[in-house]
Design a protein around this motif. Structure first.
Motif, PDB file in Angstrom:
ATOM      1  N   LYS A   5       4.462  -4.074  14.899  1.00  0.00           N
ATOM      2  CA  LYS A   5       4.555  -2.644  14.657  1.00  0.00           C
ATOM      3  C   LYS A   5       4.954  -1.943  15.949  1.00  0.00           C
ATOM      4  N   THR A   6       5.420  -0.713  15.792  1.00  0.00           N
ATOM      5  CA  THR A   6       5.705   0.114  16.962  1.00  0.00           C
ATOM      6  C   THR A   6       4.486   0.917  17.378  1.00  0.00           C
ATOM      7  N   THR A  11      -2.736   4.588  10.867  1.00  0.00           N
ATOM      8  CA  THR A  11      -2.331   3.793   9.711  1.00  0.00           C
ATOM      9  C   THR A  11      -1.842   4.622   8.537  1.00  0.00           C
ATOM     10  N   GLY A  74       4.538   1.565  11.606  1.00  0.00           N
ATOM     11  CA  GLY A  74       3.213   0.979  11.684  1.00  0.00           C
ATOM     12  C   GLY A  74       2.223   1.475  10.657  1.00  0.00           C
ATOM     13  N   CYS A  75       2.657   2.331   9.725  1.00  0.00           N
ATOM     14  CA  CYS A  75       1.736   2.864   8.711  1.00  0.00           C
ATOM     15  C   CYS A  75       1.436   1.812   7.645  1.00  0.00           C
ATOM     16  N   ASP A  76       0.178   1.742   7.259  1.00  0.00           N
ATOM     17  CA  ASP A  76      -0.254   0.802   6.217  1.00  0.00           C
ATOM     18  C   ASP A  76      -0.471   1.476   4.874  1.00  0.00           C
TER      19      ASP A  76
END
Length: 243
Positions: A5-6, A11, A74-76
């Motif tokens: 991820k960046t 998240t 990088g969001c989940d």
């Protein structure tokens, strides 16, 4: 620790309409609202009026592409800042490959299950005139669920849907309280209220006090949603290899 991820630690990704109106704490678009870090992405060229009083179908791909950018960052989990996008829940979840909580309205069936059998959920929206049967069905909401809006001509509705540079928040507060009172007066069997509009959250406590009913919103929904994306760790020093 694995990479890939960046950005780490933020998240929840929030897809924002392209707006200019002011946002106070409590509003989904004010980062001070959240007790955890979030990431924002503006879907350029899509206004509140386009989604609430128009047909957002033409913009679905733009939301998907913006959501993919947040996931790559990088969001989940992904959400949006307009409850009227509920009709695109399934398409966005399928396209983004991560959990998606597109609208506060998705809470309604769950909230209904918490109530006694002789009570029902009521919905407060920015535009009852354009919250259609298809929106209600897309969220899995019973078709006889009471709905009321703050209404065209109100400070709250007009300033937001016209995307104005200024809002009288005292008048907007009064609009929300008045609409909520009207909702429960017309339907005394309402046991809880769900706020469709993500801009209504600053007034949730006022609505609760004025009506005596529990108030659910995009804030309650996303705090729950985030709690699964990044569960709280309750003990330090546990050997993680045992699990």
């Amino acid at each position: 620790m694995m990479g890939g991820k960046t950005v780490f630690g933020a998240t929840l990704g929030i897809l924002m309409l392209d707006t200019q109106f002011p946002r106070i704490p409590g509003d989904i678009g004010n980062a001070l609202t959240w007790p955890f870090p979030v990431q924002y992405k503006v879907v350029r060229g899509v206004t509140p009026d386009d989604v609430v009083r128009g047909d957002a179908t033409a913009f679905l791909n733009a939301f998907i592409e913006a959501g993919r950018e947040l996931v790559a960052m990088g969001c989940d989990g992904i959400t949006t800042n307009c409850g009227f996008l509920v009709g695109y829940q399934d398409q966005m979840a399928a396209a983004l490959g991560v959990p998606v909580a597109v609208s506060s309205l998705l809470q309604v069936p769950m909230v209904q299950r918490t109530l006694p059998a002789d009570q029902k959920v009521g919905i407060l929206t920015i535009s009852a005139e354009t919250l259609t049967e298809s929106h209600i069905a897309a969220a899995g909401i019973a078709p006889d669920t009471p709905v009321i809006g703050t209404g065209a001509g109100s400070e709250f509705t007009d300033r937001i849907l016209n995307n104005d540079l200024e809002i009288d928040f005292v008048k907007a507060q009064a609009d929300n309280i008045a609409a909520a009172r009207k909702l429960v007066e017309a339907h005394p069997d309402i046991g809880a209220i769900v706020l469709e509009c993500t801009n209504m959250v600053p007034y949730a406590a006022d609505i609760r006090r004025a009506t005596g009913r529990p108030v659910y919103s995009i804030y309650t929904y996303l705090v729950w949603f985030q709690a699964a994306l990044m569960p709280r760790r309750f003990a330090d020093g546990i050997d993680d290899t045992r699990f």
